[in-house]
Design a protein around this motif. Structure first.
Motif, PDB file in Angstrom:
ATOM      1  N   ILE A   1       0.841  -1.260  -0.017  1.00 47.27           N
ATOM      2  CA  ILE A   1      -0.096  -0.014   0.051  1.00 47.27           C
ATOM      3  C   ILE A   1       1.061   1.221   0.015  1.00 47.27           C
ATOM      4  CG2 ILE A   1      -1.630   1.294   1.329  1.00 47.27           C
ATOM      5  CD1 ILE A   1      -2.620  -1.549   2.362  1.00 47.27           C
TER       6      ILE A   1
ATOM      7  N   TRP B   1      -5.350   4.352  13.914  1.00 44.53           N
ATOM      8  CA  TRP B   1      -4.934   2.969  13.508  1.00 44.53           C
ATOM      9  C   TRP B   1      -6.267   2.011  13.545  1.00 44.53           C
ATOM     10  CZ3 TRP B   1      -0.735   0.840  11.683  1.00 44.53           C
ATOM     11  CH2 TRP B   1      -0.380  -0.497  11.611  1.00 44.53           C
TER      12      TRP B   1
ATOM     13  N   VAL C   1       6.163  -6.629   8.327  1.00 43.97           N
ATOM     14  CA  VAL C   1       5.611  -5.315   7.773  1.00 43.97           C
ATOM     15  C   VAL C   1       6.931  -4.263   7.752  1.00 43.97           C
ATOM     16  CG1 VAL C   1       4.133  -3.245   8.068  1.00 43.97           C
ATOM     17  CG2 VAL C   1       3.356  -5.592   8.685  1.00 43.97           C
TER      18      VAL C   1
ATOM     19  N   SER D   1       3.481  -5.531   3.385  1.00 45.46           N
ATOM     20  CA  SER D   1       3.222  -6.619   4.423  1.00 45.46           C
ATOM     21  C   SER D   1       3.624  -7.958   3.471  1.00 45.46           C
ATOM     22  CB  SER D   1       1.773  -6.722   4.693  1.00 45.46           C
ATOM     23  OG  SER D   1       1.278  -5.523   5.438  1.00 45.46           O
TER      24      SER D   1
ATOM     25  N   ALA E   1      -8.103  -7.308   4.060  1.00 47.56           N
ATOM     26  CA  ALA E   1      -6.693  -6.735   4.364  1.00 47.56           C
ATOM     27  C   ALA E   1      -6.341  -5.520   3.537  1.00 47.56           C
ATOM     28  CB  ALA E   1      -5.448  -7.667   4.179  1.00 47.56           C
TER      29      ALA E   1
ATOM     30  N   GLY F   1      -6.134  -1.951   5.131  1.00 47.84           N
ATOM     31  CA  GLY F   1      -4.997  -1.261   5.034  1.00 47.84           C
ATOM     32  C   GLY F   1      -5.216   0.305   4.379  1.00 47.84           C
ATOM     33  N   ASN F   2      -5.924   0.143   3.040  1.00 47.41           N
ATOM     34  CA  ASN F   2      -6.290   1.537   2.596  1.00 47.41           C
ATOM     35  C   ASN F   2      -7.179   2.580   3.389  1.00 47.41           C
ATOM     36  OD1 ASN F   2      -4.852   1.947   0.085  1.00 47.41           O
ATOM     37  ND2 ASN F   2      -5.913   0.014  -0.416  1.00 47.41           N
TER      38      ASN F   2
ATOM     39  N   THR G   1      -7.113   2.405   6.828  1.00 52.88           N
ATOM     40  CA  THR G   1      -6.150   2.724   7.875  1.00 52.88           C
ATOM     41  C   THR G   1      -5.107   3.868   7.373  1.00 52.88           C
ATOM     42  OG1 THR G   1      -6.021   0.558   8.846  1.00 52.88           O
ATOM     43  CG2 THR G   1      -4.281   2.074   9.260  1.00 52.88           C
TER      44      THR G   1
END
Length: 164
Positions: free
Chosen positions: A23, A48, A110, A127, A144, A148-149, A151
């Protein structure tokens, strides 16, 4: 990746693309501020996790060998106790860690890079999972990539609110 690619020592490089999630985002904030938001419990608990999640840090020690113990609270009330073990900490440019549950089962690596781009930050979060099946499991069962995006969207919102 070229299957015949070599590193500087002449060893063959492996293609990890089927085991990774990458990402990337250009964030309108200086990298020192982005790095601080990522490494200070008072900040990270405010952004987060994917949309709808909250976060509670129990302990955060950002140094090689240090740990971040936290719980992500899902919008449905499910708690996700998590543990980060820091493998490399290079302020303000790089974090490398293992992320897993409290027992570090199903953990993955990560690497987060914070690169200066004329006062903005090129953020790259990679990751790396132990197998393609492990990667596919978190993509399919935990969203995920979308998470992730989301986040990083929340990080940008947090930083924008601090600047404004």
């Amino acid at each position: 990746m070229n299957p015949n690619a070599m590193n500087l020592d002449g060893a063959r490089l492996s293609d990890t693309s089927e085991r990774e999630i990458l990402i990337e985002r250009l964030i309108d904030a200086p990298r020192e501020l982005v790095f601080a938001a990522w490494t200070d419990a008072q900040h990270i608990d405010r952004w987060w996790g994917p949309a709808g999640f909250t976060n509670s840090t129990r302990h955060m020690d950002v140094r090689v060998g240090g740990e971040w113990r936290y719980t992500m609270h899902g919008p449905d009330g499910t708690d996700y106790p998590s543990l980060v073990r820091y493998l490399a900490v290079e302020p303000p440019g790089r974090l490398h860690y293992l992320l897993g549950d409290e027992e570090m089962e199903n953990s993955f690596e990560v690497t987060v890079l914070f690169e200066d781009r004329a006062g903005k930050t090129q953020l790259s979060m990679r990751s790396l999972f132990p197998s393609k099946a492990a990667r596919d499991f978190v993509v399919e069962n935990y969203r995920a990539i979308q998470g992730g995006n989301e986040t990083i969207d929340r990080l940008e919102g947090f930083l924008a609110a601090r600047a404004g």
